[in-house]
Design a protein around this motif. Sequence first.
Motif, PDB file in Angstrom:
ATOM      1  N   UNK A 265       0.859  -1.197   0.000  1.00 45.57           N
ATOM      2  CA  UNK A 265       0.000   0.000   0.000  1.00 45.57           C
ATOM      3  C   UNK A 265       0.895   1.247   0.000  1.00 45.57           C
ATOM      4  N   UNK A 266       0.352   2.408  -0.384  1.00 46.59           N
ATOM      5  CA  UNK A 266       1.182   3.622  -0.376  1.00 46.59           C
ATOM      6  C   UNK A 266       1.840   3.839   0.985  1.00 46.59           C
ATOM      7  N   UNK A 267       3.111   4.231   0.956  1.00 46.63           N
ATOM      8  CA  UNK A 267       3.861   4.365   2.203  1.00 46.63           C
ATOM      9  C   UNK A 267       3.632   5.713   2.878  1.00 46.63           C
ATOM     10  N   UNK A 268       3.882   5.738   4.202  1.00 48.07           N
ATOM     11  CA  UNK A 268       3.668   6.961   4.993  1.00 48.07           C
ATOM     12  C   UNK A 268       4.622   8.078   4.579  1.00 48.07           C
ATOM     13  N   UNK A 269       5.857   7.695   4.249  1.00 47.37           N
ATOM     14  CA  UNK A 269       6.838   8.746   3.933  1.00 47.37           C
ATOM     15  C   UNK A 269       6.495   9.401   2.600  1.00 47.37           C
ATOM     16  N   UNK A 270       6.116   8.585   1.618  1.00 49.84           N
ATOM     17  CA  UNK A 270       5.711   9.161   0.324  1.00 49.84           C
ATOM     18  C   UNK A 270       4.521  10.097   0.532  1.00 49.84           C
ATOM     19  N   UNK A 271       3.564   9.671   1.362  1.00 47.16           N
ATOM     20  CA  UNK A 271       2.378  10.507   1.581  1.00 47.16           C
ATOM     21  C   UNK A 271       2.755  11.830   2.251  1.00 47.16           C
ATOM     22  N   UNK A 272       3.642  11.736   3.237  1.00 50.18           N
ATOM     23  CA  UNK A 272       4.055  12.948   3.969  1.00 50.18           C
ATOM     24  C   UNK A 272       4.814  13.900   3.033  1.00 50.18           C
ATOM     25  N   UNK A 273       5.667  13.331   2.178  1.00 49.22           N
ATOM     26  CA  UNK A 273       6.429  14.169   1.251  1.00 49.22           C
ATOM     27  C   UNK A 273       5.479  14.874   0.275  1.00 49.22           C
ATOM     28  N   UNK A 274       4.485  14.141  -0.214  1.00 51.41           N
ATOM     29  CA  UNK A 274       3.534  14.744  -1.155  1.00 51.41           C
ATOM     30  C   UNK A 274       2.766  15.898  -0.491  1.00 51.41           C
ATOM     31  N   UNK A 275       2.234  15.608   0.705  1.00 55.14           N
ATOM     32  CA  UNK A 275       1.457  16.643   1.416  1.00 55.14           C
ATOM     33  C   UNK A 275       2.311  17.883   1.666  1.00 55.14           C
ATOM     34  N   UNK A 276       3.535  17.652   2.158  1.00 46.78           N
ATOM     35  CA  UNK A 276       4.399  18.777   2.508  1.00 46.78           C
ATOM     36  C   UNK A 276       4.751  19.570   1.258  1.00 46.78           C
ATOM     37  N   UNK A 277       5.073  18.844   0.172  1.00 44.69           N
ATOM     38  CA  UNK A 277       5.429  19.509  -1.087  1.00 44.69           C
ATOM     39  C   UNK A 277       4.265  20.380  -1.577  1.00 44.69           C
ATOM     40  N   UNK A 278       3.054  19.816  -1.613  1.00 41.62           N
ATOM     41  CA  UNK A 278       1.898  20.576  -2.112  1.00 41.62           C
ATOM     42  C   UNK A 278       1.613  21.781  -1.218  1.00 41.62           C
ATOM     43  N   UNK A 279       1.729  21.599   0.100  1.00 39.74           N
ATOM     44  CA  UNK A 279       1.508  22.730   1.020  1.00 39.74           C
ATOM     45  C   UNK A 279       2.528  23.828   0.765  1.00 39.74           C
ATOM     46  N   UNK A 280       3.801  23.411   0.651  1.00 39.74           N
ATOM     47  CA  UNK A 280       4.860  24.414   0.451  1.00 39.74           C
ATOM     48  C   UNK A 280       4.644  25.172  -0.847  1.00 39.74           C
ATOM     49  N   UNK A 281       4.374  24.437  -1.926  1.00 33.62           N
ATOM     50  CA  UNK A 281       4.275  25.084  -3.239  1.00 33.62           C
ATOM     51  C   UNK A 281       3.070  26.012  -3.317  1.00 33.62           C
ATOM     52  N   UNK A 282       1.915  25.543  -2.806  1.00 34.04           N
ATOM     53  CA  UNK A 282       0.712  26.365  -2.970  1.00 34.04           C
ATOM     54  C   UNK A 282       0.699  27.546  -1.998  1.00 34.04           C
ATOM     55  N   UNK A 283       1.611  27.542  -1.017  1.00 29.86           N
ATOM     56  CA  UNK A 283       1.659  28.702  -0.121  1.00 29.86           C
ATOM     57  C   UNK A 283       2.610  29.776  -0.650  1.00 29.86           C
ATOM     58  N   UNK A 284       3.333  29.459  -1.753  1.00 29.48           N
ATOM     59  CA  UNK A 284       4.233  30.459  -2.360  1.00 29.48           C
ATOM     60  C   UNK A 284       3.385  31.344  -3.256  1.00 29.48           C
ATOM     61  N   UNK A 285       3.479  32.637  -3.031  1.00 28.69           N
ATOM     62  CA  UNK A 285       2.714  33.562  -3.884  1.00 28.69           C
ATOM     63  C   UNK A 285       3.464  33.764  -5.194  1.00 28.69           C
ATOM     64  N   UNK A 286       2.736  33.745  -6.301  1.00 32.26           N
ATOM     65  CA  UNK A 286       3.367  34.060  -7.592  1.00 32.26           C
ATOM     66  C   UNK A 286       3.844  35.501  -7.596  1.00 32.26           C
ATOM     67  N   UNK A 287       5.120  35.758  -7.981  1.00 32.63           N
ATOM     68  CA  UNK A 287       5.521  37.156  -8.122  1.00 32.63           C
ATOM     69  C   UNK A 287       4.710  37.793  -9.241  1.00 32.63           C
ATOM     70  N   UNK A 288       4.199  39.028  -8.997  1.00 34.29           N
ATOM     71  CA  UNK A 288       3.327  39.618 -10.032  1.00 34.29           C
ATOM     72  C   UNK A 288       4.168  40.214 -11.159  1.00 34.29           C
TER      73      UNK A 288
END
Length: 288
Positions: A265-288
């Motif tokens: 089954x999907x592993x905990x570390x892969x899941x944590x890395x995905x969640x953290x990556x998506x959180x980090x990226x979507x919290x970065x504001x695009x420079x205008x």
Amino acid sequence: MPRFAYVDGQFIRHRDATIHVEDRGLQFGDAVYEVWAVRKGVLFDTSGHLARLARSLAALRIPAPMSDQSLMVVIRELMARNRLKDGLVYLQISRGTARRDHPFPARVVPSLILTARSMPTGPADTRAALGISVQTCPDNRWGRVDIKTVNLLPNVLAKQAALEAGFADAWFVDDQDMVTEGTAQNAWILDSSGVLRTRPATQAILRGITRDTIIKTAQSLGYRFEEKAFSRGEAYEAQEAFITSATSFVTPVITIDNHPIGTGRPGDIARKLRETYLDQQTSVKNPS
Ligand code: PLP
């Protein structure tokens, strides 16, 4: 709503977007490309992709058609015209159009095309939640896959063969039986001793921008990590396996050549890395 592309200085309807029959990308694969993920209207890993684009262009000695700043203005305009919230931006730069002949043409202007594609997030998130299966196959690509060129025929054939055999994707394996990477993703394992591993960024793999960011994410989370190649056998014995790329982010691999990985089954570390990556990226504001 109409879709727009950008071709050599103009925004035009996607369905009317064309290139010349003697474009060198079309005839020789003499072109490089980039792909950016977009979620919640945010362009992911912007500077990493721009830096790799510069490296790819330099490797082929194609001059950049415009500065990074101008390119970002065009990309933002394309995203706005396509009302792009979730999906991807694709860029391709060829050496240009010239009478067909192998040597670099004396006078040629690089050709720049950009497309944007909206994609619902559901299917990718479901794949990540369920995990995917891969099969291994011989790496029969040329010796400079570190340059992001459009020469993807071995990747296309490997992906198609995997799909026809009932797998979601393929992992290339070199002549030492060591995994190189996926057809369009970098390959990772959490090995049997609990160390995250992915192959060093030599000429044998494309150095993924997502890979580089995930290395930093893994380190910030305190995971043990080594840039070290792994064999097919080590992959079968791994506790977890996953892929990284702009289009898959982090997606767990649950079987390799029908061997269940870890619990299957999907592993905990892969899941944590995905969640953290998506959180980090979507919290970065695009420079205008
Ligand atoms: N390896 C290959 C062969 C690829 O084609 C890709 C992406 O297209 C990757 C790895 C992952 O690179 P990135 O994370 O920059 O999308």
